[in-house]
Enzyme design. Structure first.
Site, short mmCIF file in Angstrom:
data_model
loop_
_atom_site.label_atom_id
_atom_site.label_comp_id
_atom_site.label_asym_id
_atom_site.label_seq_id
_atom_site.Cartn_x
_atom_site.Cartn_y
_atom_site.Cartn_z
N GLU A 1 0.81 -1.22 0.00
CA GLU A 1 0.00 0.00 0.00
C GLU A 1 0.84 1.27 0.00
O GLU A 1 0.61 2.21 0.76
CB GLU A 1 -0.98 -0.03 1.17
CG GLU A 1 -1.96 -1.19 1.04
CD GLU A 1 -2.98 -1.32 2.16
OE1 GLU A 1 -3.93 -2.10 1.99
OE2 GLU A 1 -2.82 -0.62 3.19
N GLU B 1 -5.20 -8.32 -1.85
CA GLU B 1 -5.72 -8.32 -0.48
C GLU B 1 -7.12 -7.74 -0.51
O GLU B 1 -7.35 -6.67 -1.08
CB GLU B 1 -4.83 -7.48 0.45
CG GLU B 1 -5.31 -7.43 1.90
CD GLU B 1 -4.44 -6.54 2.77
OE1 GLU B 1 -3.20 -6.63 2.67
OE2 GLU B 1 -5.01 -5.73 3.54
#
Length: 517
Positions: A195, A313
């Site tokens: 991220e 994810e």
């Protein structure tokens, strides 16, 4: 007071108690496929969160973070083995704070501790090689395809609150990969960072810099694993989709650097949202994320056709999921719909957050007993092949339908998800060439029975953790093995009956789909 008889009220009450029924004609176009997944599409994550990871005054991770997990637990082992193989991604928010305790440069091996000025509220942590050995002992016994998330921030400095600048220092990762390869531990892929793309979450790296460094990772992987037949893939950027950032990253890396373009999905909002139970049953809400899947597919096709899109994810609701929803039957409406939807947009893999941990684990955080979504994932893995077929109908939007070629067997598989709590759908399956309809002229002696797996919640309560398969609760065996999941056999020419608040997998062995030949 004198009560009076009201026949209108009695009639209205009777009508309300009657379950509605709707006939549906489902068209499966079997001539050509519309997309293709990896043969091992189902994936689940193991995360780094320590015991004191807390959200909304609750701490739902317990001892399920990878450093605290009971790696000798029999249910955990059996749950992984049942997939034969299960993809497992080791990664998450803290992975860019993990130091590997190997090589000359590492002198200390600290534990994660609460720290107000740390990323995600924690200090740096460490993976000792003894713990890595123990993790791989589990993997050697259970045979998963492992994706390992590499720390992508070593060597960089912060230039503001979130932007990290400078080149990645690859030495610690190099030493870790050398150790892993020398031990013969099997890695399917290495993923770079977590991220850090776009606007990031707790940190970010510019696309050009990330491309430069992931190219360095690719070179390291090629050096450590010289045999192309056993060389792990390289994945990235493992974050939320940003069209400009993803495009720039792919253009800067060029061909054959990343093998999979991973992005993250938490489209249900925060786990504390009181409307979460409504969102997971709302087809209009669930459709809103489809454009993101299409956009990622388009960006990869245009700027990185050598790679495939992955959902790296996805937990549905962020901050560890919803405590009354994410581990229940109701969550299967969202999860299995996500699997169907992403596969139609040519995504190769879908990694569920998490195999265990938080409120959204496929396994219960304390008992390790499988939650309903575990069994849904296992049925998908066993029944749904990699060739994706178009499946459409003109009926209620509360009936979701997806179809693939059957996995390693003749015919096709369909999944039917009934999000209505009042309507039964009677689904007749046909193909676009009317070939399947023609087989109805065969005698019943030559037709294969249809295999159906009806998933329903115990006592009709969609917020239960207990899943029924064809009316029978799915429970572990006395030896703590995953139970056998047998279908009920049905006349292949009768409609598939999908009860309210239920999910049906069906295998149609006589469906002649040229795309599946």
């Amino acid at each position: 007071m004198v009560s009076t008889f009201n026949p209108c009220f009695i009639l209205l009450t009777s009508l309300m108690s009657i379950t509605l029924a709707e006939d549906i004609n489902l068209t499966v176009r079997g001539v050509t496929s519309i997309a293709k997944t990896d043969n091992n599409f189902i994936c689940a994550t193991l995360d780094w969160w320590p015991i004191d990871k807390c959200d909304y005054d609750q701490c739902p991770w317990g001892k399920t973070g990878i450093l605290n997990l009971d790696l000798d637990n029999a249910i955990l082992s059996n749950a992984i083995k049942a997939f034969n193989p299960l993809r497992i991604r080791i990664g998450g928010s803290l992975q860019d704070q993990v130091i590997y305790n190997v090589g000359k440069e590492v002198r200390k091996c600290p534990s994660f501790k609460k720290r107000k000025d740390g990323m995600f509220g924690f200090s740096k942590g460490c993976l000792a090689m003894k713990k890595w050995d123990e993790i791989n002992n589990l993997f050697n016994k259970t045979g998963p395809l492992v994706t390992y998330g590499i720390n992508a921030l070593i060597g960089r400095k912060k230039s503001n609150d979130t932007l990290f600048v400078g080149d990645w220092n690859a030495q610690n990762a190099h030493d870790f990969m050398n150790y892993t390869a020398s031990k013969g531990y099997k890695i399917d892929s290495y993923e770079f960072g977590n991220e850090l793309c776009g606007s990031g979450v707790a940190g970010k790296v510019e696309a050009e810099q990330y491309a430069k460094d992931v190219t360095k990772l690719k070179q390291l992987v090629s050096e450590v694993y010289p045999d192309p037949s056993t060389r792990p893939k390289v994945l990235g950027p493992a974050g939320f989709y940003d069209e400009k950032w993803f495009r720039t990253f792919l253009e800067a890396t060029g061909p054959d650097v990343v093998d999979g373009v991973t992005h993250h999905i938490y489209n249900l909002g925060p786990g504390v949202d009181p409307t979460l139970i409504n969102k997971v049953q709302d087809p209009y809400y669930l459709d809103q994320i489809a454009q993101t899947f299409k956009d990622v597919m388009t960006t990869v096709n245009l700027f990185g056709p050598w790679a495939g899109p992955w959902v790296g994810e996805a937990g549905g609701a962020y901050n560890s999921g919803g405590k009354d929803v994410s581990h229940t039957f109701a969550n299967s409406f969202w999860y299995l719909d996500q699997l169907g939807m992403t596969s139609t947009f040519n995504h190769k893999v879908y990694c569920r957050q998490a195999l265990i941990g938080g409120n959204y684990g496929l396994l219960n955080t304390t008992s390790f007993i499988p939650n309903p979504d575990y069994y849904g994932a296992l049925l998908w893995h066993r029944l749904m092949g990699k060739e994706v077929l178009s499946a459409t109908h003109d009926g209620s939007p509360y009936l979701r339908a997806y179809s693939h070629c059957s996995k390693e067997k003749p015919g096709i598989a369909v999944i039917l998800i009934n999000m209505s709590n009042s309507t039964t759908f009677n689904v007749a399956v046909a193909d676009d060439l009317n070939i399947y309809a023609a087989t109805k002229q065969l005698s019943s002696n030559t037709a294969n029975q249809r295999e159906e797996y009806h998933l329903t919640p115990k006592d009709g309560n969609i917020q239960t953790d207990v899943l029924l398969l064809n009316g029978t609760p799915l429970r572990l065996t006395e030896s703590l093995d995953i139970p056998t999941m047998n279908p009920q056999l049905v006349d292949p020419y009768s409609p598939i009956i999908v009860a309210p608040d239920s999910i049906v997998f069906a295998a149609l062995r006589d469906f002649k789909a040229p795309a599946c030949a």
